[in-house]
Design a protein around this motif. Structure first.
Motif, PDB file in Angstrom:
ATOM      1  N   VAL A 135       0.847  -1.191   0.000  1.00 58.17           N
ATOM      2  CA  VAL A 135       0.000   0.000   0.000  1.00 58.17           C
ATOM      3  C   VAL A 135       0.878   1.234   0.000  1.00 58.17           C
ATOM      4  N   THR A 136       0.405   2.274  -0.637  1.00 59.55           N
ATOM      5  CA  THR A 136       1.165   3.519  -0.676  1.00 59.55           C
ATOM      6  C   THR A 136       0.962   4.325   0.597  1.00 59.55           C
ATOM      7  N   MET A 137      -0.296   4.486   0.999  1.00 62.23           N
ATOM      8  CA  MET A 137      -0.610   5.395   2.092  1.00 62.23           C
ATOM      9  C   MET A 137      -0.967   4.625   3.359  1.00 62.23           C
ATOM     10  N   MET A 138      -0.305   5.010   4.447  1.00 62.60           N
ATOM     11  CA  MET A 138      -0.638   4.498   5.774  1.00 62.60           C
ATOM     12  C   MET A 138      -0.861   5.692   6.690  1.00 62.60           C
ATOM     13  N   PHE A 139      -1.722   5.492   7.660  1.00 68.08           N
ATOM     14  CA  PHE A 139      -2.096   6.575   8.570  1.00 68.08           C
ATOM     15  C   PHE A 139      -1.960   6.081  10.008  1.00 68.08           C
ATOM     16  N   LEU A 164      -6.203  12.170  13.678  1.00 70.83           N
ATOM     17  CA  LEU A 164      -5.091  11.768  12.817  1.00 70.83           C
ATOM     18  C   LEU A 164      -3.790  12.360  13.350  1.00 70.83           C
ATOM     19  N   ILE A 165      -2.798  11.486  13.534  1.00 70.15           N
ATOM     20  CA  ILE A 165      -1.482  11.944  13.969  1.00 70.15           C
ATOM     21  C   ILE A 165      -0.647  12.324  12.747  1.00 70.15           C
ATOM     22  N   ALA A 166      -0.554  11.395  11.790  1.00 66.67           N
ATOM     23  CA  ALA A 166       0.310  11.635  10.637  1.00 66.67           C
ATOM     24  C   ALA A 166      -0.047  10.668   9.520  1.00 66.67           C
ATOM     25  N   THR A 167       0.352  11.060   8.323  1.00 64.51           N
ATOM     26  CA  THR A 167       0.246  10.216   7.132  1.00 64.51           C
ATOM     27  C   THR A 167       1.651   9.784   6.749  1.00 64.51           C
ATOM     28  N   ALA A 168       1.824   8.493   6.500  1.00 68.34           N
ATOM     29  CA  ALA A 168       3.156   7.946   6.210  1.00 68.34           C
ATOM     30  C   ALA A 168       3.137   7.280   4.846  1.00 68.34           C
ATOM     31  N   ASN A 169       3.790   7.904   3.888  1.00 70.21           N
ATOM     32  CA  ASN A 169       3.930   7.327   2.556  1.00 70.21           C
ATOM     33  C   ASN A 169       5.334   6.774   2.402  1.00 70.21           C
ATOM     34  N   GLN A 170       5.429   5.611   1.816  1.00 71.83           N
ATOM     35  CA  GLN A 170       6.732   4.986   1.644  1.00 71.83           C
ATOM     36  C   GLN A 170       7.616   5.836   0.760  1.00 71.83           C
ATOM     37  N   GLY A 171       8.834   6.058   1.214  1.00 74.78           N
ATOM     38  CA  GLY A 171       9.795   6.809   0.422  1.00 74.78           C
ATOM     39  C   GLY A 171       9.809   8.289   0.686  1.00 74.78           C
ATOM     40  N   SER A 172       8.974   8.747   1.611  1.00 72.44           N
ATOM     41  CA  SER A 172       8.988  10.172   1.951  1.00 72.44           C
ATOM     42  C   SER A 172       8.790  10.347   3.446  1.00 72.44           C
ATOM     43  N   GLU A 173       9.079  11.541   3.910  1.00 70.90           N
ATOM     44  CA  GLU A 173       8.891  11.832   5.331  1.00 70.90           C
ATOM     45  C   GLU A 173       7.407  11.843   5.666  1.00 70.90           C
ATOM     46  N   ALA A 174       7.096  11.435   6.885  1.00 70.58           N
ATOM     47  CA  ALA A 174       5.705  11.468   7.325  1.00 70.58           C
ATOM     48  C   ALA A 174       5.218  12.904   7.418  1.00 70.58           C
ATOM     49  N   THR A 175       3.948  13.089   7.146  1.00 71.96           N
ATOM     50  CA  THR A 175       3.318  14.405   7.253  1.00 71.96           C
ATOM     51  C   THR A 175       2.488  14.446   8.513  1.00 71.96           C
ATOM     52  N   TYR A 176       2.813  15.361   9.437  1.00 71.90           N
ATOM     53  CA  TYR A 176       2.167  15.412  10.737  1.00 71.90           C
ATOM     54  C   TYR A 176       1.041  16.446  10.742  1.00 71.90           C
ATOM     55  N   GLU A 177      -0.002  16.124  11.481  1.00 71.16           N
ATOM     56  CA  GLU A 177      -1.118  17.038  11.652  1.00 71.16           C
ATOM     57  C   GLU A 177      -0.782  18.053  12.742  1.00 71.16           C
ATOM     58  N   SER A 178      -1.561  19.112  12.760  1.00 72.23           N
ATOM     59  CA  SER A 178      -1.360  20.160  13.752  1.00 72.23           C
ATOM     60  C   SER A 178      -1.475  19.572  15.158  1.00 72.23           C
ATOM     61  N   GLY A 179      -0.514  19.913  15.993  1.00 69.58           N
ATOM     62  CA  GLY A 179      -0.523  19.434  17.368  1.00 69.58           C
ATOM     63  C   GLY A 179       0.322  18.194  17.592  1.00 69.58           C
ATOM     64  N   PHE A 180       0.853  17.635  16.524  1.00 66.19           N
ATOM     65  CA  PHE A 180       1.706  16.435  16.623  1.00 66.19           C
ATOM     66  C   PHE A 180       3.054  16.739  15.977  1.00 66.19           C
ATOM     67  N   VAL A 181       4.136  16.357  16.652  1.00 62.40           N
ATOM     68  CA  VAL A 181       5.474  16.661  16.159  1.00 62.40           C
ATOM     69  C   VAL A 181       6.304  15.396  16.074  1.00 62.40           C
ATOM     70  N   ILE A 182       7.281  15.450  15.185  1.00 63.53           N
ATOM     71  CA  ILE A 182       8.103  14.277  14.914  1.00 63.53           C
ATOM     72  C   ILE A 182       8.913  13.855  16.124  1.00 63.53           C
ATOM     73  N   ASP A 183       9.340  14.792  16.947  1.00 64.58           N
ATOM     74  CA  ASP A 183      10.151  14.427  18.108  1.00 64.58           C
ATOM     75  C   ASP A 183       9.368  13.580  19.098  1.00 64.58           C
ATOM     76  N   LYS A 184       8.074  13.817  19.180  1.00 60.83           N
ATOM     77  CA  LYS A 184       7.219  13.093  20.109  1.00 60.83           C
ATOM     78  C   LYS A 184       6.698  11.790  19.490  1.00 60.83           C
ATOM     79  N   PHE A 185       6.413  11.818  18.193  1.00 61.24           N
ATOM     80  CA  PHE A 185       5.822  10.671  17.501  1.00 61.24           C
ATOM     81  C   PHE A 185       6.615  10.332  16.231  1.00 61.24           C
ATOM     82  N   PRO A 186       7.868   9.915  16.357  1.00 63.63           N
ATOM     83  CA  PRO A 186       8.608   9.552  15.148  1.00 63.63           C
ATOM     84  C   PRO A 186       7.994   8.342  14.452  1.00 63.63           C
ATOM     85  N   ILE A 187       7.978   8.383  13.145  1.00 64.65           N
ATOM     86  CA  ILE A 187       7.366   7.335  12.323  1.00 64.65           C
ATOM     87  C   ILE A 187       8.388   6.839  11.325  1.00 64.65           C
TER      88      ILE A 187
END
Lengths: 112, 112
Positions: free
Chosen positions: B29-33, B45-68
């Protein structure tokens, strides 16, 4: 922005009663509409969906019709069972990222 | 539909520690959430994770707290870092499959 409004719960019914859970939406375009169900202690399961106006989604005796004129997608079942007790979520998806806009959820309690 | 599994199914953790949740799908699958569902609430929604690219985080969620991580088309992980009791929630992954999101069973996290 887009939004989904569901009737507040809990909804308590007796077994074999008729069920309606109301869902209305606001959207700028032509969204796809979904009902998901979450049984106690479990994840979400897709119950049914409709992708265009006047489509009727159906599954496990549940039905919902995409009504563009009233921007509604009400969930119905003719005769509920105790096993239908769960939380029901209405959702819409409009953008190409398939992100979902969620209703607050409606808890359904069916008493024997 | 896609079949999704998550590990662990539940955990009890101490504050200040981190937990990594795994999500495995039986199809490419391309898109995971990744979502969070706080007790009695709808999904966020915390973030959208597409293979081959950095995850896209929603407002209020940051990569340092929720690395994917999203190393391939069938797998993703979400880490909840430096946990506090406010992180006690159900964490769900989902995938986009034929224009519909399908969900895993969820990870129930309690932080003491």
């Amino acid at each position: 922005g887009d939004s989904v409004t569901q009737m507040e719960g809990p909804v308590t019914l007796s077994e074999e009663a008729f069920l309606t859970i109301n869902c209305t939406y606001t959207a700028t375009g032509y969204p796809s509409l979904f009902w998901y169900v979450q049984y106690p202690g479990e994840g979400l399961q897709l119950l049914l969906k409709a992708t265009k106006a006047d489509d009727k989604g159906s599954n496990k005796g549940f039905e919902a019709t995409y009504r563009k004129e009233t921007t509604s997608f009400h969930l119905e079942k003719g005769s509920v069972q105790v096993s239908d007790s769960a939380v029901y979520f209405c959702a819409l998806s409009e953008d190409s990222n398939y992100q979902l806009i969620w209703g607050a959820g409606t808890k359904l309690i069916i008493k024997p | 539909s896609a079949v999704i599994s998550q590990k662990p199914s539940r955990d009890i953790c101490q504050r200040g520690t981190s937990l990594t949740i795994q999500c495995q799908v039986d199809s490419q699958v391309t898109m995971m959430f990744w979502y969070r569902q706080q007790p009695g609430q709808s999904l966020t929604l915390i973030a959208t994770a597409n293979q081959g690219s950095e995850a896209t985080y929603e407002s209020g969620f940051v990569i340092d707290k929720f690395p994917i991580s999203r190393p391939n088309l069938t797998f993703s992980t979400l880490t909840v870092s430096n946990m506090s009791p406010e992180d006690s929630s159900i964490y769900l992954c989902s995938v986009e499959w034929e224009e519909t999101q399908y969900f895993g069973p969820g990870t129930r996290l309690l932080v003491l």
